[in-house]
Design a protein around this motif. Structure first.
Motif, mmCIF file in Angstrom:
data_model
loop_
_atom_site.group_PDB
_atom_site.id
_atom_site.type_symbol
_atom_site.label_atom_id
_atom_site.label_comp_id
_atom_site.label_asym_id
_atom_site.label_seq_id
_atom_site.Cartn_x
_atom_site.Cartn_y
_atom_site.Cartn_z
ATOM 1 N N ASP A 160 0.816 -1.221 0.000
ATOM 2 C CA ASP A 160 0.000 0.000 0.000
ATOM 3 C C ASP A 160 0.848 1.269 0.000
ATOM 4 O O ASP A 160 0.296 2.380 0.016
ATOM 5 N N LYS A 161 2.172 1.116 0.025
ATOM 6 C CA LYS A 161 3.090 2.260 0.108
ATOM 7 C C LYS A 161 2.733 3.143 1.305
ATOM 8 O O LYS A 161 2.638 4.373 1.196
ATOM 9 N N SER A 162 2.536 2.505 2.445
ATOM 10 C CA SER A 162 2.154 3.226 3.656
ATOM 11 C C SER A 162 3.073 2.818 4.801
ATOM 12 O O SER A 162 3.953 1.965 4.638
ATOM 13 N N TYR A 163 2.857 3.415 5.981
ATOM 14 C CA TYR A 163 3.756 3.218 7.113
ATOM 15 C C TYR A 163 2.949 2.851 8.358
ATOM 16 O O TYR A 163 1.851 3.376 8.586
ATOM 17 N N TYR A 164 3.536 1.957 9.176
ATOM 18 C CA TYR A 164 2.892 1.537 10.419
ATOM 19 C C TYR A 164 3.907 1.598 11.556
ATOM 20 O O TYR A 164 5.059 1.163 11.398
ATOM 21 N N SER A 165 3.466 2.113 12.689
ATOM 22 C CA SER A 165 4.372 2.295 13.824
ATOM 23 C C SER A 165 4.629 0.981 14.550
ATOM 24 O O SER A 165 3.789 0.070 14.552
ATOM 25 N N VAL A 166 5.811 0.874 15.155
ATOM 26 C CA VAL A 166 6.173 -0.234 16.035
ATOM 27 C C VAL A 166 6.834 0.379 17.272
ATOM 28 O O VAL A 166 7.260 1.542 17.242
ATOM 29 N N PRO A 167 6.940 -0.348 18.390
ATOM 30 C CA PRO A 167 7.617 0.204 19.564
ATOM 31 C C PRO A 167 9.023 0.706 19.220
ATOM 32 O O PRO A 167 9.769 0.038 18.508
ATOM 33 N N TYR A 168 9.383 1.887 19.719
ATOM 34 C CA TYR A 168 10.615 2.558 19.301
ATOM 35 C C TYR A 168 11.882 1.763 19.624
ATOM 36 O O TYR A 168 12.916 1.960 19.014
ATOM 37 N N ARG A 169 11.803 0.823 20.580
ATOM 38 C CA ARG A 169 12.997 0.040 20.933
ATOM 39 C C ARG A 169 13.411 -0.924 19.816
ATOM 40 O O ARG A 169 14.506 -1.493 19.875
ATOM 41 N N TYR A 170 12.549 -1.120 18.797
ATOM 42 C CA TYR A 170 12.886 -2.012 17.687
ATOM 43 C C TYR A 170 13.465 -1.263 16.490
ATOM 44 O O TYR A 170 13.623 -1.851 15.418
ATOM 45 N N ILE A 171 13.782 0.020 16.653
ATOM 46 C CA ILE A 171 14.357 0.802 15.556
ATOM 47 C C ILE A 171 15.650 0.126 15.076
ATOM 48 O O ILE A 171 16.514 -0.245 15.866
ATOM 49 N N GLY A 172 15.756 -0.076 13.747
ATOM 50 C CA GLY A 172 16.923 -0.722 13.156
ATOM 51 C C GLY A 172 16.804 -2.225 13.035
ATOM 52 O O GLY A 172 17.652 -2.864 12.405
ATOM 53 N N LYS A 173 15.760 -2.840 13.618
ATOM 54 C CA LYS A 173 15.594 -4.294 13.575
ATOM 55 C C LYS A 173 14.873 -4.709 12.280
ATOM 56 O O LYS A 173 14.081 -3.967 11.721
ATOM 57 N N HIS A 174 15.152 -5.926 11.843
ATOM 58 C CA HIS A 174 14.471 -6.491 10.676
ATOM 59 C C HIS A 174 13.250 -7.279 11.154
ATOM 60 O O HIS A 174 13.374 -8.165 12.009
ATOM 61 N N THR A 175 12.098 -6.958 10.613
ATOM 62 C CA THR A 175 10.846 -7.570 11.057
ATOM 63 C C THR A 175 10.144 -8.245 9.892
ATOM 64 O O THR A 175 10.533 -8.088 8.730
#
Length: 517
Positions: free
Chosen positions: A347-362
């Motif tokens: 969808d070319k959109s963005y979804y938030s995740v908890p900030y402590r996972y910044i830089g992680k591959h999900t």
């Protein structure tokens, strides 16, 4: 390449054990070595948790308790078995010799067997006396599924184009109760949708679904341990059953459904031969009518119909359907960006995740309505899917304290903060925000103005804002200059502004405005 037993495979082992399957039968159903099943059952008992607790555990917990165990595939042996299929077809040809075919096999094989082993494996596969065994099928144990080789057709009403459509067939082997549905393709979405419709038609779920090795069901085919498509495995988990693909090049494994396909040609295809349909809905509506008549036909020897056998014997052995229908899941990988969002490419959109996972591959699991984000098999975010391109879906609990502060920026936020320093500051803030062409620019100027109280104090800031309002010079930079040059403390400046008098003294030599009329 070696396969691994992932947590979903472990749940299938536990589910079959709870259904009363022996370890040997579990191994045969799932295509896993009996010793592997035995080892896992010992590990389950040693975990000091009940099987129901393990079945309810999430994938991450199971993976931590029971690290993946590898099972070795044998491509050398599979290559030989495939070669034997060609040999056997030429067996009755005049001049046939095994030595000739062995020499041909040696030239093409990467790691050929010796001639003695070659003959030993051939004789094991094709015994001199090879009989067929009538399989007894327990009620509610399996559902066989397949696609018919011949297609039906619908007509595009606007263009007149004839469109070929696939025909899905499912059968419960004990009662031979049959389900037939036309669909656009054999692709994963259509295939899994048809499987769900079949289970709804039966009103229950068998212990296992026996499928052909089509790509929608099996990612990598094998005679001994096929790699099940992830979406199909998730479908089975939702309905609390297991997937058991048939062996490649072994049509006897699915003889019942093959026979059901041939009967569908007679009882459904043939009566439809002179009919024209303009949509799948019209075609399936007519198929359902013919299917009712087909399932009500009496077996000559059993003195009962498929429907009667299903209702009297098999239906009670099926597991209940889940409360909600399955939604097809797809998967994407994404790295958490510095701002704390993952990019959802469909969808070319963005979804938030908890900030402590910044830089992680999900990994993103998504359906038509939801978007889930997983890290190490643990769900870290759940959002309702927003199809609007470029949109940002934010859960405030995912933001850091700094991000939350910026997320609160609004006209009301700044008015509230400005009112703490005086009514004139609040009035200036309101003017600055309204005058901005873009809200965020006005917010930055407003924040800069409020921050001036740290250097000059709230009283001076309020006075400076009062002078700026009176002089119609409300702007961050002008108010800052008033404070910097101490103009807010100048008595002459105060007096002139308050009395609205000119700063030029009255003098007789100075002519007024009347002299210029």
């Amino acid at each position: 390449m070696a396969n691994t037993l992932d947590p979903m495979d472990l749940k299938q082992i536990i589910s079959l054990h709870l259904d009363g399957f022996s370890n040997r039968k579990i191994g045969a159903t799932l295509g896993i070595s009996r010793n592997t099943v035995n080892n896992y059952m010992r590990l389950f008992k040693a975990s000091n948790r009940s099987l129901k607790e393990l079945l309810a555990s999430d994938n991450a917990a199971l993976e931590a308790l029971f690290p993946s165990t590898t099972t070795i595939a044998n491509p050398r042996y599979e290559e030989l078995m495939l070669y034997f299929d060609g040999i056997n077809k030429a067996r009755n040809h005049p001049g046939f010799t095994f030595l000739f075919h062995y020499q041909e096999y040696v030239q093409h094989a990467k790691e050929p067997y010796s001639y003695t082993q070659f003959m030993e494996h051939y004789n094991r596969k094709y015994a001199k006396v090879k009989g067929s065994m009538k399989l007894e099928h327990d009620p509610g144990n399996e559902m066989y599924i397949d696609y018919a080789g011949k297609k039906l057709h619908i007509v595009d009403r606007s263009t007149g184009e004839i469109i070929a459509v696939e025909v899905f067939v499912a059968i419960l082997p004990n009662s031979q109760y049959t389900y037939v549905e036309a669909c656009h393709s054999q692709k994963r979405a259509d295939f899994i949708t048809c499987c769900g419709h079949a289970l709804e038609y039966y009103g229950g779920v068998p212990k296992a679904i026996v499928s052909d090795n089509l790509k929608s069901a099996v990612t990598r085919a094998s005679r001994y341990e096929a790699d099940i498509n992830r979406s199909f495995k998730d479908f089975a988990r939702h309905y609390n059953c297991v997937i058991n693909p048939t062996r490649g090049y072994s049509p006897q494994d699915k003889a019942l459904v093959e026979n059901a396909v041939h009967l569908a040609y007679q009882r459904i295809y043939y009566p439809l031969r002179n009919m024209t349909f303009f949509s799948l809905e019209e075609l399936n509506k007519e198929i359902r009518k013919l299917l009712v008549a087909y399932n009500n036909l009496m077996f000559k020897r059993k003195q009962a119909s498929r429907l009667e056998l299903f209702q009297s014997i098999e239906k009670s052995h099926l597991k209940p359907l889940p409360t909600s229908a399955y939604q097809l899941k797809d998967y994407r990988r994404a790295k958490v960006q510095k701002m704390g969002y993952v990019y959802f490419s469909p969808d070319k959109s963005y979804y938030s995740v908890p900030y402590r996972y910044i830089g992680k591959h999900t990994q993103i699991h998504y359906t038509s309505t939801t978007v889930e984000v997983y890290y190490n098999h643990q769900r870290i975010a759940l959002h309702r899917r927003n199809p609007r391109k470029g949109s940002y879906s934010t859960n405030r609990d995912h933001l850091s304290s700094t991000h939350k502060y910026y997320a609160d920026w609004s006209p009301e936020f700044f008015k509230k903060k400005a009112s703490l320093h005086g009514k004139n500051v609040a009035a200036c803030i309101e003017k600055i925000i309204v005058s901005g062409d873009y809200p965020e620019i006005g917010y930055k100027r407003a924040m800069g103005l409020i921050q001036l109280h740290k250097a000059y104090g709230s009283q001076r800031l309020d006075n400076a804002c009062k002078r700026a309002i009176q002089a119609d010079a409300v702007a961050y930079q002008r108010i800052k200059n008033i404070l910097k040059n101490n103009l807010d403390q100048s008595s002459l400046f105060y007096q002139n502004l308050e009395e609205d008098k000119s700063h030029i003294p009255v003098h007789g030599n100075i002519r007024g405005a009347s002299s210029y009329q």
